[in-house]
Design a protein around this motif. Structure first.
Motif, mmCIF file in Angstrom:
data_model
loop_
_atom_site.group_PDB
_atom_site.id
_atom_site.type_symbol
_atom_site.label_atom_id
_atom_site.label_comp_id
_atom_site.label_asym_id
_atom_site.label_seq_id
_atom_site.Cartn_x
_atom_site.Cartn_y
_atom_site.Cartn_z
ATOM 1 N N GLN A 210 0.817 -1.206 0.000
ATOM 2 C CA GLN A 210 0.000 0.000 0.000
ATOM 3 C C GLN A 210 0.860 1.269 0.000
ATOM 4 O O GLN A 210 0.528 2.250 -0.671
ATOM 5 N N LEU A 211 1.957 1.254 0.767
ATOM 6 C CA LEU A 211 2.845 2.408 0.769
ATOM 7 C C LEU A 211 3.424 2.626 -0.626
ATOM 8 O O LEU A 211 3.587 3.771 -1.077
ATOM 9 N N GLY A 212 3.729 1.521 -1.311
ATOM 10 C CA GLY A 212 4.192 1.633 -2.691
ATOM 11 C C GLY A 212 3.149 2.289 -3.568
ATOM 12 O O GLY A 212 3.468 3.117 -4.433
ATOM 13 N N GLY A 213 1.871 1.939 -3.356
ATOM 14 C CA GLY A 213 0.803 2.569 -4.116
ATOM 15 C C GLY A 213 0.729 4.063 -3.869
ATOM 16 O O GLY A 213 0.595 4.863 -4.803
ATOM 17 N N ALA A 214 0.819 4.464 -2.592
ATOM 18 C CA ALA A 214 0.780 5.893 -2.254
ATOM 19 C C ALA A 214 1.993 6.613 -2.821
ATOM 20 O O ALA A 214 1.887 7.727 -3.356
ATOM 21 N N LEU A 215 3.164 5.994 -2.712
ATOM 22 C CA LEU A 215 4.388 6.613 -3.200
ATOM 23 C C LEU A 215 4.365 6.749 -4.727
ATOM 24 O O LEU A 215 4.748 7.787 -5.279
ATOM 25 N N GLY A 216 3.894 5.691 -5.407
ATOM 26 C CA GLY A 216 3.810 5.752 -6.860
ATOM 27 C C GLY A 216 2.821 6.803 -7.342
ATOM 28 O O GLY A 216 3.083 7.527 -8.307
ATOM 29 N N THR A 217 1.668 6.882 -6.663
ATOM 30 C CA THR A 217 0.678 7.900 -7.003
ATOM 31 C C THR A 217 1.255 9.294 -6.822
ATOM 32 O O THR A 217 1.044 10.188 -7.648
ATOM 33 N N ALA A 218 2.000 9.490 -5.722
ATOM 34 C CA ALA A 218 2.587 10.799 -5.444
ATOM 35 C C ALA A 218 3.678 11.147 -6.452
ATOM 36 O O ALA A 218 3.675 12.231 -7.051
ATOM 37 N N VAL A 219 4.618 10.226 -6.671
ATOM 38 C CA VAL A 219 5.786 10.532 -7.498
ATOM 39 C C VAL A 219 5.426 10.584 -8.984
ATOM 40 O O VAL A 219 5.716 11.578 -9.674
ATOM 41 N N LEU A 220 4.797 9.521 -9.507
ATOM 42 C CA LEU A 220 4.486 9.503 -10.933
ATOM 43 C C LEU A 220 3.401 10.513 -11.279
ATOM 44 O O LEU A 220 3.432 11.133 -12.346
ATOM 45 N N GLY A 221 2.417 10.681 -10.381
ATOM 46 C CA GLY A 221 1.386 11.689 -10.628
ATOM 47 C C GLY A 221 1.970 13.085 -10.655
ATOM 48 O O GLY A 221 1.657 13.900 -11.534
ATOM 49 N N THR A 222 2.851 13.396 -9.705
ATOM 50 C CA THR A 222 3.486 14.708 -9.668
ATOM 51 C C THR A 222 4.383 14.918 -10.885
ATOM 52 O O THR A 222 4.418 16.013 -11.467
ATOM 53 N N LEU A 223 5.113 13.890 -11.281
ATOM 54 C CA LEU A 223 5.944 13.976 -12.478
ATOM 55 C C LEU A 223 5.101 14.299 -13.704
ATOM 56 O O LEU A 223 5.440 15.189 -14.505
ATOM 57 N N PHE A 224 3.982 13.614 -13.847
ATOM 58 C CA PHE A 224 3.104 13.809 -15.003
ATOM 59 C C PHE A 224 2.533 15.236 -15.018
ATOM 60 O O PHE A 224 2.589 15.930 -16.038
ATOM 61 N N PHE A 225 2.005 15.685 -13.879
ATOM 62 C CA PHE A 225 1.441 17.042 -13.809
ATOM 63 C C PHE A 225 2.527 18.099 -14.027
ATOM 64 O O PHE A 225 2.281 19.144 -14.636
ATOM 65 N N ASN A 226 3.727 17.835 -13.542
ATOM 66 C CA ASN A 226 4.821 18.793 -13.692
ATOM 67 C C ASN A 226 5.224 18.939 -15.160
ATOM 68 O O ASN A 226 5.476 20.055 -15.641
ATOM 69 N N LEU A 227 5.260 17.819 -15.878
ATOM 70 C CA LEU A 227 5.596 17.876 -17.307
ATOM 71 C C LEU A 227 4.521 18.627 -18.094
ATOM 72 O O LEU A 227 4.839 19.412 -18.993
ATOM 73 N N LEU A 228 3.263 18.398 -17.739
ATOM 74 C CA LEU A 228 2.187 19.119 -18.409
ATOM 75 C C LEU A 228 2.267 20.612 -18.123
ATOM 76 O O LEU A 228 2.005 21.445 -19.007
ATOM 77 N N ALA A 229 2.633 20.970 -16.882
ATOM 78 C CA ALA A 229 2.753 22.385 -16.521
ATOM 79 C C ALA A 229 3.872 23.064 -17.305
ATOM 80 O O ALA A 229 3.842 24.283 -17.514
ATOM 81 N N ARG A 230 4.858 22.286 -17.740
ATOM 82 C CA ARG A 230 5.951 22.829 -18.554
ATOM 83 C C ARG A 230 5.617 22.787 -20.041
ATOM 84 O O ARG A 230 6.503 22.921 -20.890
ATOM 85 N N GLU A 231 4.343 22.555 -20.322
ATOM 86 C CA GLU A 231 3.810 22.570 -21.693
ATOM 87 C C GLU A 231 4.301 21.405 -22.533
ATOM 88 O O GLU A 231 4.395 21.503 -23.752
ATOM 89 N N TRP A 232 4.618 20.300 -21.881
ATOM 90 C CA TRP A 232 4.832 19.066 -22.621
ATOM 91 C C TRP A 232 3.472 18.544 -23.072
ATOM 92 O O TRP A 232 2.460 18.784 -22.427
#
Length: 481
Positions: free
Chosen positions: A421-443
């Protein structure tokens, strides 16, 4: 049937309702797995109706899995102390009530809070099932019993989003996304009532009081890690977010030292320190953290990519993942046909390689097809990911729990599931943040998705490397044919 006997006693007189009881436990597992995943599909619709920022999308998953993770270690010990059947029932009824609160939520805060309650009651319910299985089944049947978790987890991991998409689009009785939680009411009540009839009662005669200090330390440490990873992007990554992450690492170290001292003082620790001297268990925890982080994080980002980036409806987004479900069933079928006993750890390693290959095919497909990519074009890569997932997860729990003594089973089961479960929370946090961050940089959505897929492939290669710490087989008597 009430007993303080160890697994050795079940070798002589295994519980006669054990297979019926196993399906009750699996029903609870399905409910937990579905609720860990359904919000990945429903999140865009929930955000549109209830409001909230992009972080709400992550908290809908991470709030549940984080609460589950920090509660699971304690949940396993509660079963040791007060009886596994009793705690299973408390968890099942509480989980059902929390699902009702989710279904009637009127604000993002109420929904996330109710998701946290779901996770906490799930943390009471789930480890009791794993502990009961080790008590009810003789060693020769444990592989088959744990093997059934594989297909259940694979089908639920993709069936959850399909079910969620269908329920959201169908809008039964005008409930829309709320039905993904309300559907738990009949399932949860049925599982609880069946548990009252068919589950046996086991409790350790030498279990002592809860380690509340350990509970506080591990809970705060986990929160200090996940919270800044999710909120940091929206806040511009202020200095306190990095300080929080650093503090979480320090607190995890303090937790380990505290548990060791508690054990040396003759007190009952939250996590049995001796478990971490077992190579199979420690290696399995780290490998599981990498594996489940990638799997859960990928699921969230793929849902956002298909719905927001490609314009799929919730049902279409759920159906887009169907090849992964079919692949998962095929992979488990291959594993249970004799490969699990024959290959042992090798099957898990083959599975991670197949998953990584599927991720590579998926990334290449997205790159070549661009914004016009269809569900059919995504199918080959997703199918390979599913096959690999089935091959990997079939032997995972059995191998990692190899060598755990009966008196350590509650702590080991809770810790292993907590890492999932911690892996699920960590993956949601890290990969989700990475994805939103790339979109914010107009990728573009496609480019952002490709980066996420390659990160997932990297986590799978890390899982492969860590798997060499595991024993070759779950039980010494298993020999290659």
């Amino acid at each position: 049937m009430t007993t303080t006997a160890s697994v050795a006693a079940t070798e002589v007189q295994p519980y006669r309702w054990r297979w019926v009881a196993l399906f009750v436990i699996l029903a609870a597992e399905v409910m937990d797995l579905l609720d860990a995943l359904v919000t990945t599909i429903a999140a865009p619709t929930i955000q549109k109706e209830l409001g909230g920022s992009d972080s709400l999308v992550q908290w809908l998953s991470a709030g549940y899995t984080l609460a589950m993770a920090v509660g699971l270690i304690t949940g396993g010990r509660l079963g040791d102390l007060y009886g596994r059947k009793r705690m299973f029932l408390i968890g099942a009824f509480g989980f059902t009530a929390a699902s009702l609160l989710c279904g009637v939520a009127v604000s993002p805060a109420m929904l996330v809070g109710s998701r946290v309650l779901q996770g906490l009651f799930g943390a009471v319910m789930i480890p009791q099932g794993l502990g009961l299985i080790k008590e009810m089944f003789p060693p020769r049947e444990l592989g088959k019993a744990f093997g059934l978790f594989g297909p259940v987890m694979a089908i639920s991991s993709v069936g959850g989003p399909i079910l969620a998409g269908w329920l959201v689009d169908a809008d039964f009785f005008g409930t829309g996304w709320r039905m993904i939680f309300l559907i738990n009411l009949p399932i949860g009540l049925a599982a609880a009532l069946a548990a009252m009839r068919f589950l046996p009662e086991f409790r350790l005669s030498n279990a002592t009081r809860l380690d509340l200090g350990g509970v506080a330390l591990v809970s705060v440490a986990a929160f200090l890690l996940i919270y800044p990873l999710i909120q940091g992007r929206e806040l511009g990554w202020p200095a306190w977010t990095f300080a929080s992450i650093a503090a979480s690492i320090v607190l995890f170290a303090v937790f380990g030292r505290y548990e060791s001292r508690r054990a040396k003082a003759g007190k009952d620790p939250l996590v049995t320190p001796g478990l971490f001297r077992k190579r199979a268990f420690t290696g399995g925890l780290v490998a599981g953290l990498a594996f489940f982080s990638g799997m859960m994080g990928f699921g969230l980002v793929f849902s956002l990519y298909t719905q927001v980036g490609l314009g799929f409806t919730p049902l279409q987004a759920g159906l887009a993942g169907l090849p992964q479900a079919v692949g998962g069933v095929l992979g488990f079928g291959l594993a249970m046909s004799g490969l699990q006993e024959k290959l042992g750890r090798g099957l898990l390693q083959i599975g991670t390689v197949v998953m990584a290959a599927g991720a590579a095919v998926l990334a290449l497909t997205i790159h070549l097809a661009g914004v016009d990519v269809t569900g059919w074009q995504l199918a080959p890569g997703l199918g390979l990911v599913g096959i690999g997932m089935g091959l990997t997860m079939a032997p995972f729990f059995d191998i990692v729990l190899a060598g755990v003594e009966p008196h350590e089973s509650g702590s080991a089961n809770g810790t292993l599931t907590a890492i999932q479960q911690l892996g699920g929370a960590l993956g949601t946090a890290v990969l989700g943040t990475l994805f939103f961050n790339l979109l914010a940089r107009e990728w573009s959505f496609g480019a952002s998705m490709q980066v996420t897929v390659w990160v997932e492939a990297g986590l799978l290669m890390l899982t492969l490397a860590l798997s060499f710490l595991l024993p070759r087989r779950a039980r010494p008597e298993q020999a290659a044919h």
